[in-house]
Design an enzyme around this catalytic site. Sequence first.
Site, short mmCIF file in Angstrom:
data_model
loop_
_atom_site.label_atom_id
_atom_site.label_comp_id
_atom_site.label_asym_id
_atom_site.label_seq_id
_atom_site.Cartn_x
_atom_site.Cartn_y
_atom_site.Cartn_z
N CYS A 2 36.60 34.20 25.96
CA CYS A 2 35.89 33.41 25.12
C CYS A 2 34.47 33.30 25.30
CB CYS A 2 36.38 32.10 25.09
SG CYS A 2 38.39 31.94 25.06
N ARG A 27 32.97 37.82 21.78
CA ARG A 27 33.82 37.52 22.98
C ARG A 27 35.01 37.09 22.35
NH1 ARG A 27 31.35 37.57 27.96
NH2 ARG A 27 33.07 36.61 28.69
N TRP A 74 39.15 33.43 21.69
CA TRP A 74 40.11 34.41 21.69
C TRP A 74 41.44 33.98 22.46
CZ3 TRP A 74 42.99 37.87 25.21
CH2 TRP A 74 43.25 38.99 24.17
N ASN A 100 36.50 29.30 29.49
CA ASN A 100 37.02 30.83 29.43
C ASN A 100 37.61 31.34 30.47
OD1 ASN A 100 36.91 33.61 28.76
ND2 ASN A 100 35.02 33.91 29.72
N GLY A 101 39.01 31.65 30.19
CA GLY A 101 39.64 32.20 31.18
C GLY A 101 41.22 31.78 31.21
N GLU A 478 39.15 59.48 22.66
CA GLU A 478 38.25 58.68 22.46
C GLU A 478 38.16 58.45 20.77
OE1 GLU A 478 36.98 56.15 23.89
OE2 GLU A 478 35.10 56.06 22.76
N LYS A 482 38.72 55.04 18.74
CA LYS A 482 37.73 54.78 17.88
C LYS A 482 38.40 54.29 16.57
CE LYS A 482 35.45 53.42 20.03
NZ LYS A 482 35.36 53.64 21.47
N GLU A 485 41.09 51.30 16.37
CA GLU A 485 40.69 50.00 16.67
C GLU A 485 39.76 49.38 15.60
OE1 GLU A 485 37.36 50.92 20.23
OE2 GLU A 485 38.29 49.13 20.31
N HIS A 501 54.69 71.05 21.51
CA HIS A 501 55.75 70.57 22.26
C HIS A 501 56.28 69.16 21.59
CE1 HIS A 501 55.20 73.70 25.16
NE2 HIS A 501 53.79 73.55 24.94
N LYS A 600 35.50 41.87 22.80
CA LYS A 600 34.66 42.86 23.45
C LYS A 600 34.89 42.76 25.03
CE LYS A 600 31.45 45.84 23.82
NZ LYS A 600 31.44 46.92 23.37
O1 M6R Z 1 34.06 46.62 29.47
P1 M6R Z 1 35.10 47.47 29.78
O2 M6R Z 1 34.44 48.78 29.63
O3 M6R Z 1 35.63 47.19 31.18
O4 M6R Z 1 36.15 47.65 28.79
C1 M6R Z 1 37.25 48.35 28.83
C2 M6R Z 1 38.00 48.41 27.42
O5 M6R Z 1 38.52 46.98 27.07
C3 M6R Z 1 36.94 48.96 26.26
O6 M6R Z 1 36.49 50.16 26.50
C4 M6R Z 1 37.91 48.66 24.95
O7 M6R Z 1 38.64 50.00 25.15
C5 M6R Z 1 36.86 49.18 23.78
N1 M6R Z 1 36.93 48.39 22.69
C6 M6R Z 1 36.79 50.66 23.18
O8 M6R Z 1 36.06 50.71 22.25
#
Ligand code: M6R
Length: 605
Positions: A2, A27, A74, A100-101, A478, A482, A485, A501, A600
């Site tokens: 959060c 966040r 969040w 937050n936590g 990747e 991308k 998400e 396979h 994030k």
């Molecule tokens: O802050 P971090 O690099 O540790 O975060 C890891 C993942 O949560 C982060 O890369 C996530 O997969 C992204 N949303 C990808 O775009």
Amino acid sequence: MCGIVGYIGDNKAKDVVIEGLEKLEYRGYDSAGIAVLKDGNLFVEREVGKLSELKNLIRNKDLMSNIAIGHTRWATHGEPSVANAHPHTSTGYDIAVVHNGIIENFMELREMLSKKGHVFRSATDTETIVHLIADYYIDNLEIAVIKALEELEGAYAIAVVSKHEPDRIIVARKGSPLIIGVGEHENIIASDVTATLKYTDKVVYLNDGEVAVVKADSVKLMNSNGVELPLDIKIVDWDISAAEKLGYKHFMLKEIFEQPEVIINTLRGKIYSEQVEIKEISAEILHGIKRVSVIACGTSFHAGLVGKYIIEEELRIPVSLDVASEFRYRNPIIEEDTLYLVVSQSGETADTLAALREVKAHGAKVIGIVNVVGSTIAREANGVIYTNAGPEIGVASTKAFIAQLVSFYLLMLQIGRIQEKISKGKEREYIKILEKIPNQIENILKNHLYIQSVSKSLTFVKSIMYVGRNINYPIALEGALKLKEISYIHAEGYQAGELKHGPIALIDEFTPSVAVCVKGSTYAKTLSNIQEIKARKGKVIIIATEGDDKIKNEGMDVLYIPEISELFSPLLTVIYMQLIAYYVAEIKGLDVDKPRNLAKSVTVE
Ligand code: M6R
């Protein structure tokens, strides 16, 4: 998971808090709330949804005051609702807390506090904190907070205000980030510096176990026993404009376009006399290592996978890879002659942090590849390579990824030099290649309108395959991550050779693919794999090397990267992956920077 902001100073508290929350919305954005102390009373306003909903709610309310705390949530415990939104208040509405936590023992505490007459109004773990503080409160908020913290198990960053002591915000941290921006006759607390930069570049990073009493003109820092500690004020040299969109439609697009500059910044300060020297990592750590173990999540994990190819190819040092959330639970073999690398943009990812601590507990050394300066992972690692990508606001990671890749090339060169596995000539040659990349990315970015038009054909499909081989296999992963998400289209990343396979059964005229087929060791094989897709009527968008007319003649959409050694090609191929995902989501009209269900910084395990 959060965002927290608090302000004490002059009469603009509400505005500073709302503005700060806007910066921290990445966040979490399930709900938001604010608590203001004014005329001897505590006023709390909360709303479900994004911050704009809270702003609408309070638009015509007089909340002008010199002290406020706010929160963007969040959800972890309890669905997104007004009742579960922060700030939470004590039974008598005199104390308010944002958190937050996760409080792990909240059930026991809740039962105990309920029996004592505290009235719970939410399903959150956070609410136990405010009742616990109220339970201890006699006439000193600082003491009540310190006593309450002793009973909490789990992770927290908290900010607390009380109408009985309107001249202070009490903050504390254990396991979740919190900083204090130190200003002139005003102080701001926040989950990260993007919320404080407008007002001050002076920052105190709270360590785990620390508590602070923040007043307009002073900050008193203490350990968990209330013993006063010296203030270590750091100057943050991030430009405020870096945290804003600068005219781009979305942060993600801005961050994609920032990548040439990011690479320059990542290289900066790490190359001296045509030689890589990352000062934060001692030669002693790198000297005797026989193996490398990379631990990370999501996009950072994909960067680690590229790192595996780089290090194994050039140094012949075996590299293993773990998703951080799995690492601890598979009883890993932790050895002294292994270099452990944790990769994290935020430096706060709970899974990655837990893995780092696990490794250290076994006596091994950990290096962090981290973007956020002063973050927990950066501080707890034995050495850190800062990626210097600047604040990344878009939830989908782009510029942090490219900076992580560059960091892996640099680390490989540093290990190579120290272990005498890379000649001076080769090191020079590779540095030159890295220095040329920004320009090459600029040229790819100039093509963005073409990429946008190519992306249109993917916008309304149900599923997309991403394929690559060798060092571009992680780029396929990747690309798929991308896309899913931010566009909510199902996508899978596969090694191109693995399609036959199993997954090739999914290919038909409605399931397109994106294939990386650049010049290199697996070019011919990948080309055959593309033919296999075409034979099943699958459309393919190909990322290829300039001058490859053979591919052009296949009659498919081709996106070209300039000629480059295969080893460095991911730095260019990934740009297309990012832009395709961006444009598909943008054409669909989705909230690119804040995709549903994501945050994030993932600070819960
Ligand atoms: O802050 P971090 O690099 O540790 O975060 C890891 C993942 O949560 C982060 O890369 C996530 O997969 C992204 N949303 C990808 O775009």
